[in-house]
Design an enzyme around this catalytic site. Structure first.
Site, PDB file in Angstrom:
ATOM      1  N   GLU A 128       0.751  -0.768  -0.261  1.00  0.00           N
ATOM      2  CA  GLU A 128       0.583  -0.113  -0.044  1.00  0.00           C
ATOM      3  C   GLU A 128       0.732   1.491   0.143  1.00  0.00           C
ATOM      4  OE1 GLU A 128      -2.471  -0.563  -0.983  1.00  0.00           O
ATOM      5  OE2 GLU A 128      -3.939  -0.578   0.275  1.00  0.00           O
ATOM      6  N   THR A 181      -5.646   7.137  -5.192  1.00  0.00           N
ATOM      7  CA  THR A 181      -5.371   7.583  -3.493  1.00  0.00           C
ATOM      8  C   THR A 181      -3.921   9.323  -2.920  1.00  0.00           C
ATOM      9  OG1 THR A 181      -5.804   5.265  -3.665  1.00  0.00           O
ATOM     10  CG2 THR A 181      -4.556   6.582  -1.554  1.00  0.00           C
TER      11      THR A 181
END
Ligand code: ADP
Length: 307
Positions: A128, A181
């Site tokens: 991530e 993101t």
């Protein structure tokens, strides 16, 4: 066992009031992966279908997460990874998380489970970090644990599984625009007021209590976001109308899925969730924006082996 095929669920992070700490796994939307042991001690991505993504181990979240696990393992071989992408990257339903969490879960099975779920989360978080510059766990934790998860603390990492009421269904609409993101984090402010904080932790506590007691009204009242949604929703076309049309259709609550642009709603029962999907779709149909919708129950198990 030398090879395993798995389903990696899409996930909804934040869930309105739980920015960076709350997430849930979807039952009927997700990727598939095949992971097999190899003699040569390296991680190799041998196939990606469905999306254009980097094949290099250090540029793909699956490669990075797998390497983080191998570093802590005494296994002397390596692994080959095939990714069958169904979740579009940048859609806000945990595309990178599905790959990062999926690969470490699969390797753990192939090595006969030397690592705990919480350790798997720490490896997946490295993936991530590659995707969004932040090692957040709110997508990878529900992918690995299933259901709803709360990241009570990041340091030290402390993940809590939260009871999932059976009648809860999620509706997701994904407008066909991409918001990374990493970009949608840049618009956020570093500080919040005490007034907003009080509302936010009141709602987060209410949501957790509502999930455990299966109190759908309390779940609905608590699905409010006073901190992130007012800022990020500006990036999402038609957000306010989609939200009001979802609530009109009977949704308990509606908000931004992860960092967007997908919008999610939670409903009691599948019929309501389907009605929410058609109301959401009518808004984008009216604007002339392409979209995809998903209606899904919550996946109690998370990542699982398939044949
Ligand atoms: P999402 O919330 O859908 O995961 P992000 O913007 O957080 O979207 O992550 C997507 C980014 O991660 C893209 O830049 C994509 O190229 C990169 N990426 C690298 N490997 C993968 C992978 N295996 N699956 C999905 N995205 C990946």
């Amino acid at each position: 066992m030398n090879e395993i095929k798995i389903f990696c669920p899409a996930t909804i992070a934040n869930v309105s009031c739980g920015f960076d700490v709350l997430g849930l796994a979807l039952e009927s939307v997700g990727d598939e992966m095949v992971v097999r042991k190899t003699k040569s001690p390296e991680i190799r991505i041998s196939k990606i279908e469905g999306q254009q993504l980097p094949m290099e181990t250090n540029k793909n979240v699956a490669g990075v997460a797998a390497s983080a696990l191998l570093e802590k393992s005494n296994y002397e071989g390596g692994f080959e990874i095939e990714i069958y992408k169904r979740i579009k990257p940048g859609s806000g339903i945990g595309s990178s998380a599905a790959s990062a969490a999926g690969v470490v879960w699969a390797i753990n099975e192939l090595l006969k489970r030397p690592f705990s779920k919480q350790e798997l989360v720490t490896f997946a978080m490295q993936g991530e970090k590659l995707a969004s510059n932040v090692a957040h766990a709110d997508n990878v934790a529900p992918a690995i644990y299933g259901g709803f998860t709360l990241v009570r603390s990041y340091d030290p990492l402390d993940i809590v599984s939260v009871h999932t009421p059976k009648a809860l269904f999620a509706t997701v609409i994904h407008p066909q625009i991409e918001i990374k993101t990493s970009d949608s984090r840049k618009v956020l402010k570093a500080n919040i007021s005490l007034e907003k904080g009080i509302k936010q932790w009141g709602n987060l506590g209410g949501l957790i209590a509502g999930l455990f007691t299966e109190d759908y009204d309390l779940i609905g009242r608590s699905l409010e976001d006073h901190v992130i949604e007012p800022i990020r929703s500006i990036l999402i076309p038609g957000f306010d109308e989609i939200k009001s049309r979802s609530l009109e259709a009977g949704a308990l609550g509606c908000g931004i899925s992860g960092s967007g642009p997908s919008i999610f709603a939670l409903s009691k029962g599948e019929a309501t969730a389907q009605k929410v999907a058609s109301n959401m779709a009518a808004v984008y149909h009216g604007i002339g924006l392409n979209y995809e919708t998903h209606v899904s129950s919550i996946c109690p198990q998370g990542i699982k082996q398939i044949n």
